[in-house]
Enzyme design. Structure first.
Site, PDB file in Angstrom:
ATOM      1  N   GLU A  47       0.360   2.727   8.087  1.00 31.09           N
ATOM      2  CA  GLU A  47       1.040   2.218   6.897  1.00 31.09           C
ATOM      3  C   GLU A  47       1.258   3.356   5.901  1.00 31.09           C
ATOM      4  O   GLU A  47       0.299   4.008   5.491  1.00 31.09           O
ATOM      5  CB  GLU A  47       0.165   1.124   6.277  1.00 31.09           C
ATOM      6  CG  GLU A  47       0.873   0.258   5.297  1.00 31.09           C
ATOM      7  CD  GLU A  47       0.029  -0.938   4.857  1.00 31.09           C
ATOM      8  OE1 GLU A  47       0.589  -1.996   4.621  1.00 31.09           O
ATOM      9  OE2 GLU A  47      -1.206  -0.804   4.760  1.00 31.09           O
ATOM     10  N   LYS A  80     -12.638  -8.971  -8.750  1.00 27.21           N
ATOM     11  CA  LYS A  80     -12.537  -7.580  -9.203  1.00 27.21           C
ATOM     12  C   LYS A  80     -11.136  -7.050  -8.873  1.00 27.21           C
ATOM     13  O   LYS A  80     -10.777  -6.927  -7.707  1.00 27.21           O
ATOM     14  CB  LYS A  80     -13.583  -6.680  -8.535  1.00 27.21           C
ATOM     15  CG  LYS A  80     -13.598  -5.293  -9.171  1.00 27.21           C
ATOM     16  CD  LYS A  80     -14.129  -4.216  -8.265  1.00 27.21           C
ATOM     17  CE  LYS A  80     -13.123  -3.625  -7.344  1.00 27.21           C
ATOM     18  NZ  LYS A  80     -12.089  -2.749  -7.955  1.00 27.21           N
ATOM     19  N   PRO A  81     -10.361  -6.728  -9.919  1.00 27.54           N
ATOM     20  CA  PRO A  81      -9.042  -6.134  -9.659  1.00 27.54           C
ATOM     21  C   PRO A  81      -9.172  -4.665  -9.302  1.00 27.54           C
ATOM     22  O   PRO A  81     -10.232  -4.054  -9.499  1.00 27.54           O
ATOM     23  CB  PRO A  81      -8.323  -6.294 -11.004  1.00 27.54           C
ATOM     24  CG  PRO A  81      -9.421  -6.342 -12.026  1.00 27.54           C
ATOM     25  CD  PRO A  81     -10.642  -6.896 -11.351  1.00 27.54           C
ATOM     26  N   CYS A 102       2.776  -5.004   1.782  1.00 22.50           N
ATOM     27  CA  CYS A 102       2.250  -5.050   3.145  1.00 22.50           C
ATOM     28  C   CYS A 102       3.249  -5.649   4.119  1.00 22.50           C
ATOM     29  O   CYS A 102       3.069  -5.541   5.328  1.00 22.50           O
ATOM     30  CB  CYS A 102       0.923  -5.790   3.165  1.00 22.50           C
ATOM     31  SG  CYS A 102       0.970  -7.307   2.240  1.00 22.50           S
ATOM     32  N   GLU A 116      -6.674  -9.908   4.049  1.00 17.97           N
ATOM     33  CA  GLU A 116      -5.241  -9.606   4.172  1.00 17.97           C
ATOM     34  C   GLU A 116      -5.132  -8.093   4.038  1.00 17.97           C
ATOM     35  O   GLU A 116      -5.333  -7.543   2.966  1.00 17.97           O
ATOM     36  CB  GLU A 116      -4.481 -10.338   3.068  1.00 17.97           C
ATOM     37  CG  GLU A 116      -3.017 -10.560   3.400  1.00 17.97           C
ATOM     38  CD  GLU A 116      -2.137  -9.379   3.094  1.00 17.97           C
ATOM     39  OE1 GLU A 116      -2.348  -8.296   3.685  1.00 17.97           O
ATOM     40  OE2 GLU A 116      -1.240  -9.530   2.261  1.00 17.97           O
ATOM     41  N   PRO A 130      -5.597  -5.983  -4.898  1.00 17.42           N
ATOM     42  CA  PRO A 130      -5.009  -4.641  -4.802  1.00 17.42           C
ATOM     43  C   PRO A 130      -4.107  -4.293  -5.994  1.00 17.42           C
ATOM     44  O   PRO A 130      -3.895  -5.111  -6.884  1.00 17.42           O
ATOM     45  CB  PRO A 130      -4.165  -4.769  -3.544  1.00 17.42           C
ATOM     46  CG  PRO A 130      -3.665  -6.180  -3.595  1.00 17.42           C
ATOM     47  CD  PRO A 130      -4.752  -6.998  -4.239  1.00 17.42           C
ATOM     48  N   TRP A 131      -3.530  -3.095  -5.915  1.00 17.51           N
ATOM     49  CA  TRP A 131      -2.744  -2.603  -7.042  1.00 17.51           C
ATOM     50  C   TRP A 131      -1.239  -2.762  -6.871  1.00 17.51           C
ATOM     51  O   TRP A 131      -0.475  -2.438  -7.773  1.00 17.51           O
ATOM     52  CB  TRP A 131      -3.075  -1.144  -7.350  1.00 17.51           C
ATOM     53  CG  TRP A 131      -3.138  -0.187  -6.171  1.00 17.51           C
ATOM     54  CD1 TRP A 131      -4.276   0.357  -5.649  1.00 17.51           C
ATOM     55  CD2 TRP A 131      -2.048   0.335  -5.392  1.00 17.51           C
ATOM     56  NE1 TRP A 131      -3.964   1.174  -4.582  1.00 17.51           N
ATOM     57  CE2 TRP A 131      -2.599   1.185  -4.408  1.00 17.51           C
ATOM     58  CE3 TRP A 131      -0.665   0.171  -5.418  1.00 17.51           C
ATOM     59  CZ2 TRP A 131      -1.815   1.864  -3.474  1.00 17.51           C
ATOM     60  CZ3 TRP A 131       0.119   0.838  -4.491  1.00 17.51           C
ATOM     61  CH2 TRP A 131      -0.467   1.676  -3.538  1.00 17.51           C
ATOM     62  N   SER A 158      -6.810  -2.357   2.271  1.00 18.24           N
ATOM     63  CA  SER A 158      -6.539  -1.568   3.479  1.00 18.24           C
ATOM     64  C   SER A 158      -7.375  -2.086   4.664  1.00 18.24           C
ATOM     65  O   SER A 158      -8.364  -2.808   4.472  1.00 18.24           O
ATOM     66  CB  SER A 158      -6.894  -0.101   3.230  1.00 18.24           C
ATOM     67  OG  SER A 158      -8.289  -0.001   3.042  1.00 18.24           O
TER      68      SER A 158
HETATM   69  N1  LIG Z   1       5.612  -9.640  -0.008  1.00 20.58           N
HETATM   70  C1  LIG Z   1       4.303  -9.996  -0.457  1.00 20.58           C
HETATM   71  C2  LIG Z   1       3.338  -9.034   0.096  1.00 20.58           C
HETATM   72  C3  LIG Z   1       1.970  -9.247  -0.362  1.00 20.58           C
HETATM   73  C4  LIG Z   1       1.139  -8.052  -0.058  1.00 20.58           C
HETATM   74  O1  LIG Z   1       1.514  -6.905  -0.213  1.00 20.58           O
END
Ligand SMILES: NCCCC=O
Length: 475
Positions: free
Chosen positions: A377, A175-176, A283, A248, A150-151, A227
């Site tokens: 979220e 893949k970013p 997250c 995740e 993710p970003w 997501s």
């Molecule tokens: N605090 C680390 C969270 C990783 C994902 O967002």
């Protein structure tokens, strides 16, 4: 002039065969400063072919051999931290000190942890569980792992995926995110100097590229941080080929504050920090406060004061930077534009400045359990407040969301802390703190936050397959 990135495949930087590019934007200015390949089928095929070929050798290395190389990667991350930090700060706009103090040294530590963990994989002892037969457990690498990152913490989340996968003897195609590929490409440069060709490959691109990675027939397992929607789509794609899945998928962390906390102001300051860190694009952000009704007014005032005092920007005094992209700014702004009449914005609630995607630290009070800001979220610098009457009410509200990643309990009553930790339906529970993580302990959720653990030996195990070998040994 803008930089043109390349894919990293089979130990070399190569132009994408697709010939397509997308702009990479600095979120602190809104200006384009790089272009990244939008990789297509041929590019993804080339990356998987390289990873599959490299697996023949890498999968046969000893844990000690892999550990030595991972330790070299950790040293190289330390040595080239300035380059990584510069790439990441441009990628994300985050304040330089946050990156230099909180992320890059931690990324090096993750590699060091997994280097050690690779050499100590545990399982039941070999033995005779059936007369005249000896059983042995083998933890084997799975094969080529497709990963999508993710970003929000582009470099760190890549490391969470890469380090355990490589430590276990797998090879990787990663893949970013299309908005933040630069630091991952930098990581490929660093790792590429150390690992054999093909062990680690990076293809940049958009959602379609991600779908090609996840659906690739040579991927034996797919791992993403993203997501809930993206995770469900990955799980569906993977199901068609029975690939292993590691997800995740974000959270909506409850922060349960009891009336017996010793210092309301100190707790409010800590919670504001954990809710606004990285502009709330985390997250595990402390985004959903549930406070006992008897201390609501005092706590809400202290939280508002702490949030309002939080500096956003790019300067040395900044605690957090911009939202990552215009879509995210629109998402956060959208939530604030729909605040229900029964709630009130205590501070913030709006974009800041004319340049980039900065958003003010925001506290929204008086929300109800089924409000969208409680259930979904936001992924922005927004902390909501609700009240509760007793432990049962707190638990019902804390657990009453589809997410199950993390949460915290704030109390000076040890028994209450233990009861709440047991009953909170979240993969990580903090007591009188919120947001720290360490290499040795697992990070991962329940329910719609996904399954599979990052970090820790649990993360390493997720990247292995377990084989039972039984020998007939006679009398
Ligand atoms: N605090 C680390 C969270 C990783 C994902 O967002």
């Amino acid at each position: 002039m803008t930089t043109r990135l390349q894919n990293f495949i089979d130990g070399k930087f190569v132009d994408a065969r697709s010939g397509r590019f997308s702009d990479v934007i600095d979120p602190s200015t809104g200006e384009v400063y790089a272009q990244a390949p939008v990789s297509g089928q041929e590019d993804v095929d080339a990356a998987f072919a390289a990873a599959a070929s490299a697996f023949d050798t890498w999968g046969q290395t000893t844990p000690g051999e892999r550990a030595n190389l991972l330790l070299k990667i950790a040293d190289a991350i330390d040595a080239r931290a300035d380059e990584i930090n510069e790439a990441e700060c441009r990628n994300t706009g985050k304040p330089a000190a946050r990156m230099a103090e909180d992320e890059t040294p931690v990324a090096a530590d993750h590699f060091r942890f997994f280097a050690g963990a690779a050499r100590t994989l545990e399982g039941p002892s070999a033995g005779e569980f059936l007369a005249e037969h000896t059983s042995v457990i083998r933890h084997e690498p799975i094969g080529v792992i497709g990963q999508v990152t993710p970003w929000n913490y582009p470099m760190m989340m890549a490391v969470w995926k890469i380090a355990p996968a490589l430590a276990a003897g797998n090879t990787v195609v990663l893949k970013p995110s299309d908005t933040t590929p630069v630091s991952t490409v930098k990581l490929a440069e660093i790792i590429g100097d150390i690992l054999p060709a093909g062990v680690f490959n990076v293809v940049t691109g958009d959602r379609e590229t991600g779908a090609l990675v996840v659906g690739h027939p040579l991927a034996s397992m797919v791992a993403i941080t993203g997501s809930v929607g993206a995770g469900m789509s990955v799980a569906k794609t993977a199901a068609d080929d029975l690939k292993r899945v590691h997800l995740e998928l974000g959270g909506k962390a409850p922060v349960v504050v009891f009336e017996d906390i010793k210092d309301i102001k100190a707790a409010a300051e800590a919670i504001a920090g954990a809710g606004l860190y990285n502009a709330g694009q985390d997250c595990t952000a402390a985004c959903r406060v549930l406070v006992h009704e008897s201390i609501h007014d005092e706590f809400a005032a202290a939280l508002t004061e702490a949030a309002a005092a939080t500096v956003t920007g790019t300067g040395e005094d900044a605690f957090y930077g911009p939202l990552n992209n215009p879509t995210q700014l629109e998402r956060v702004t959208g939530f604030l534009s729909r605040v229900p009449a029964h709630a009130s914005v205590l501070t913030g609630g709006h974009k800041l400045g004319d340049q980039g995607y900065f958003f003010a630290p925001t506290v929204v009070d008086g929300l109800q359990q089924d409000d969208e800001m409680v259930q979904n979220e936001v992924f922005g610098p927004v902390i909501t407040i609700q009240t509760f009457t007793d432990e049962a009410d707190a638990l019902a509200k804390a657990n009453g969301v589809r997410y199950g990643l993390s949460g915290s309990v704030w109390t000076s009553d040890h028994g209450r802390a233990m009861r709440m930790s047991k009953r909170l339906d979240f993969g990580v529970v903090w007591v009188n703190t919120h947001i720290p993580f360490v290499s040795e302990m697992p990070h991962g959720g329940f329910k719609h936050s996904g399954y599979g653990k990052d970090l820790s030996v649990f993360g390493l195990h997720d990247y292995t397959r377990v084989k039972h070998v039984m020998h007939y040994i006679g009398e």
